[in-house]
Structure formats: structure tokens, C-alpha cells
Write a protein that holds these residues in place. Structure first.
Motif, PDB file in Angstrom:
ATOM      1  N   GLN A  30       0.833  -1.196   0.000  1.00 36.56           N
ATOM      2  CA  GLN A  30       0.000   0.000   0.000  1.00 36.56           C
ATOM      3  C   GLN A  30       0.870   1.248   0.000  1.00 36.56           C
ATOM      4  N   GLN A  31       0.331   2.288  -0.631  1.00 35.65           N
ATOM      5  CA  GLN A  31       0.987   3.592  -0.634  1.00 35.65           C
ATOM      6  C   GLN A  31      -0.063   4.652  -0.310  1.00 35.65           C
ATOM      7  N   CYS A  32       0.333   5.614   0.484  1.00 40.18           N
ATOM      8  CA  CYS A  32      -0.580   6.677   0.895  1.00 40.18           C
ATOM      9  C   CYS A  32      -0.631   7.760  -0.187  1.00 40.18           C
ATOM     10  N   ASN A  33      -1.846   8.144  -0.568  1.00 37.19           N
ATOM     11  CA  ASN A  33      -2.024   9.233  -1.528  1.00 37.19           C
ATOM     12  C   ASN A  33      -1.792  10.595  -0.883  1.00 37.19           C
ATOM     13  N   GLN A  34      -1.838  10.659   0.437  1.00 39.10           N
ATOM     14  CA  GLN A  34      -1.666  11.924   1.155  1.00 39.10           C
ATOM     15  C   GLN A  34      -0.183  12.257   1.348  1.00 39.10           C
ATOM     16  N   CYS A  35       0.584  11.305   1.938  1.00 37.13           N
ATOM     17  CA  CYS A  35       1.991  11.607   2.269  1.00 37.13           C
ATOM     18  C   CYS A  35       3.003  10.825   1.424  1.00 37.13           C
ATOM     19  N   GLY A  36       2.537   9.826   0.652  1.00 39.84           N
ATOM     20  CA  GLY A  36       3.425   9.069  -0.225  1.00 39.84           C
ATOM     21  C   GLY A  36       4.132   7.898   0.424  1.00 39.84           C
ATOM     22  N   LYS A  37       3.933   7.694   1.716  1.00 42.47           N
ATOM     23  CA  LYS A  37       4.614   6.601   2.430  1.00 42.47           C
ATOM     24  C   LYS A  37       4.068   5.234   1.992  1.00 42.47           C
ATOM     25  N   SER A  38       4.968   4.269   1.823  1.00 44.55           N
ATOM     26  CA  SER A  38       4.573   2.890   1.518  1.00 44.55           C
ATOM     27  C   SER A  38       4.480   2.112   2.815  1.00 44.55           C
ATOM     28  N   MET A  50      -2.111   8.815   9.072  1.00 48.87           N
ATOM     29  CA  MET A  50      -3.464   8.395   9.439  1.00 48.87           C
ATOM     30  C   MET A  50      -4.528   8.670   8.370  1.00 48.87           C
ATOM     31  N   SER A  51      -4.099   9.021   7.166  1.00 48.23           N
ATOM     32  CA  SER A  51      -5.050   9.215   6.072  1.00 48.23           C
ATOM     33  C   SER A  51      -5.662   7.870   5.689  1.00 48.23           C
ATOM     34  N   ARG A  52      -6.926   7.897   5.335  1.00 48.01           N
ATOM     35  CA  ARG A  52      -7.588   6.678   4.841  1.00 48.01           C
ATOM     36  C   ARG A  52      -7.459   6.563   3.322  1.00 48.01           C
ATOM     37  N   ASN A  53      -6.712   7.451   2.730  1.00 50.03           N
ATOM     38  CA  ASN A  53      -6.553   7.509   1.279  1.00 50.03           C
ATOM     39  C   ASN A  53      -5.299   6.729   0.855  1.00 50.03           C
ATOM     40  N   VAL A  54      -5.382   5.399   0.949  1.00 45.35           N
ATOM     41  CA  VAL A  54      -4.274   4.527   0.556  1.00 45.35           C
ATOM     42  C   VAL A  54      -4.680   3.715  -0.670  1.00 45.35           C
ATOM     43  N   HIS A  55      -3.688   3.366  -1.471  1.00 48.72           N
ATOM     44  CA  HIS A  55      -3.951   2.552  -2.655  1.00 48.72           C
ATOM     45  C   HIS A  55      -2.859   1.494  -2.796  1.00 48.72           C
ATOM     46  N   TRP A  56      -3.093   0.533  -3.675  1.00 45.43           N
ATOM     47  CA  TRP A  56      -2.158  -0.568  -3.894  1.00 45.43           C
ATOM     48  C   TRP A  56      -1.217  -0.243  -5.048  1.00 45.43           C
ATOM     49  N   VAL A  57       0.065  -0.571  -4.859  1.00 37.30           N
ATOM     50  CA  VAL A  57       1.058  -0.422  -5.924  1.00 37.30           C
ATOM     51  C   VAL A  57       1.869  -1.705  -6.015  1.00 37.30           C
ATOM     52  N   LYS A  58       2.358  -1.981  -7.203  1.00 41.03           N
ATOM     53  CA  LYS A  58       3.212  -3.150  -7.407  1.00 41.03           C
ATOM     54  C   LYS A  58       4.618  -2.812  -6.918  1.00 41.03           C
ATOM     55  N   GLU A  91      13.514  -6.348   4.064  1.00 44.37           N
ATOM     56  CA  GLU A  91      13.264  -4.924   3.888  1.00 44.37           C
ATOM     57  C   GLU A  91      13.176  -4.660   2.393  1.00 44.37           C
ATOM     58  N   LEU A  92      11.980  -4.352   1.929  1.00 45.19           N
ATOM     59  CA  LEU A  92      11.772  -4.099   0.508  1.00 45.19           C
ATOM     60  C   LEU A  92      12.431  -2.793   0.085  1.00 45.19           C
ATOM     61  N   ARG A  93      12.774  -2.679  -1.196  1.00 47.39           N
ATOM     62  CA  ARG A  93      13.378  -1.439  -1.698  1.00 47.39           C
ATOM     63  C   ARG A  93      12.484  -0.231  -1.448  1.00 47.39           C
ATOM     64  N   GLU A  94      11.177  -0.477  -1.400  1.00 49.34           N
ATOM     65  CA  GLU A  94      10.231   0.611  -1.177  1.00 49.34           C
ATOM     66  C   GLU A  94      10.160   1.044   0.293  1.00 49.34           C
ATOM     67  N   GLY A  95      10.801   0.288   1.183  1.00 48.69           N
ATOM     68  CA  GLY A  95      10.853   0.669   2.594  1.00 48.69           C
ATOM     69  C   GLY A  95      10.201  -0.279   3.574  1.00 48.69           C
ATOM     70  N   PRO A  96       8.973  -0.763   3.294  1.00 49.26           N
ATOM     71  CA  PRO A  96       8.344  -1.661   4.266  1.00 49.26           C
ATOM     72  C   PRO A  96       9.095  -2.979   4.432  1.00 49.26           C
ATOM     73  N   CYS A  97       8.876  -3.610   5.572  1.00 49.76           N
ATOM     74  CA  CYS A  97       9.449  -4.928   5.845  1.00 49.76           C
ATOM     75  C   CYS A  97       8.333  -5.958   5.882  1.00 49.76           C
ATOM     76  N   LEU A  98       8.670  -7.173   5.504  1.00 52.62           N
ATOM     77  CA  LEU A  98       7.728  -8.273   5.620  1.00 52.62           C
ATOM     78  C   LEU A  98       8.469  -9.541   6.000  1.00 52.62           C
ATOM     79  N   MET A  99       7.742 -10.460   6.631  1.00 51.75           N
ATOM     80  CA  MET A  99       8.311 -11.738   7.028  1.00 51.75           C
ATOM     81  C   MET A  99       8.008 -12.762   5.942  1.00 51.75           C
ATOM     82  N   SER A 100       9.009 -13.557   5.600  1.00 55.80           N
ATOM     83  CA  SER A 100       8.840 -14.575   4.573  1.00 55.80           C
ATOM     84  C   SER A 100       9.934 -15.624   4.729  1.00 55.80           C
ATOM     85  N   ASN A 101       9.940 -16.559   3.803  1.00 60.41           N
ATOM     86  CA  ASN A 101      10.985 -17.575   3.765  1.00 60.41           C
ATOM     87  C   ASN A 101      11.985 -17.238   2.675  1.00 60.41           C
TER      88      ASN A 101
END
Length: 138
Positions: A30-38, A50-58, A91-101
């Protein structure tokens, strides 16, 4: 069935688009349309502003191993064929982290800072799991 007995995720309103992306071999964040944070994991609002204006990006599907552990004793018989296996925070290049194998390599060859890219495993018709493989350097 190869994945019988494993812990399958249950898509929710917040995560359905993510799981659909995985079925299509796309890692979505997800990416925020308000502040641009992923952000990841999927939520109804931006965790930064805290904006509810988020969208999905690849996402690029590329990142680095932030930390990891090697599991030698599987949590159940359903996972025993894979042991030893690596569970990592990516840690994805876009910034967020996720758990995986981390798959496709000897678990002892995984290291912090290692570059990885997403791959997908079909666990059922409905659930495709994103995992990561090391990026080979020339």
C-alpha cells in the motif's frame, strides 16, 4: 497435497487485494495518496499520517535480508520436509518490511544484507505465498 496441514492465511477485506496480487505473481504494497509513504502489512489507513486515502502499488519484489533465523525443528509434520528452512524479515526497496521464507539456497548461505527477490509458491487455487530467493551477483 503437498501443502496439506500448513497454516493457510485467511484473506480479509484489508488483505484480499494483496492475495489476489500474489495469485497474479505480483507483490503489492500500500501507498498513501496523502503523504506518499509505503506500508506493509495491509491496513485501512496510513500508519504515518493516518489518512484513509491509501492505494495498492506493485512493489519491485526486491529487497535485503534484515534479519533471519534457520528453523531446524519444524513447527508441525506439514513443514518437516522443508526443515531446515529460513524465516526472514525482508526490507523491501520501497521501505516496508515483511516476514517470509528464503528459498532456493542452502540455509547456511543466507546472511544479513543479502539481496533477494520475490518468487511465488501456489499452495492452493486461492492462496499463493510470496517467498524470496537470493539475487546472484556477477
Amino acid at each position: 497435497m503437498e501443502h496439506a496441514g500448513k497454516n493457510f492465511p485467511e484473506p480479509t477485506i484489508e488483505t484480499e487485494a494483496y492475495w489476489e496480487g500474489c495469485r497474479n505473481r505480483e507483490l503489492l504494497i500500500q501507498q498513501c495518496n496523502q503523504c506518499g509513504k509505503s506500508q506493509f502489512y495491509p491496513r485501512m489507513m496510513c500508519t504515518d499520517c493516518m489518512s484513509r486515502n491509501v492505494h495498492w502499488v506493485k512493489a519491485t519484489g526486491k529487497g535485503k535480508v534484515k534479519t533471519y533465523t534457520i528453523i531446524h525443528r519444524a513447527i508441525s509434520k506439514a513443514y518437516s520436509k522443508e526443515a531446515p528452512y529460513v524465516v526472514a524479515i525482508i526490507e523491501l526497496r520501497e521501505g516496508p518490511c515483511l516476514m517470509s521464507n528464503i528459498v532456493g539456497c542452502n540455509p547456511r548461505d543466507v546472511n544479513v544484507g543479502q539481496e533477494v527477490e520475490v518468487t511465488f509458491q501456489d499452495w492452493s487455487e486461492r492462496i499463493t505465498i510470496p517467498m524470496f530467493t537470493p539475487i546472484e551477483r556477477d
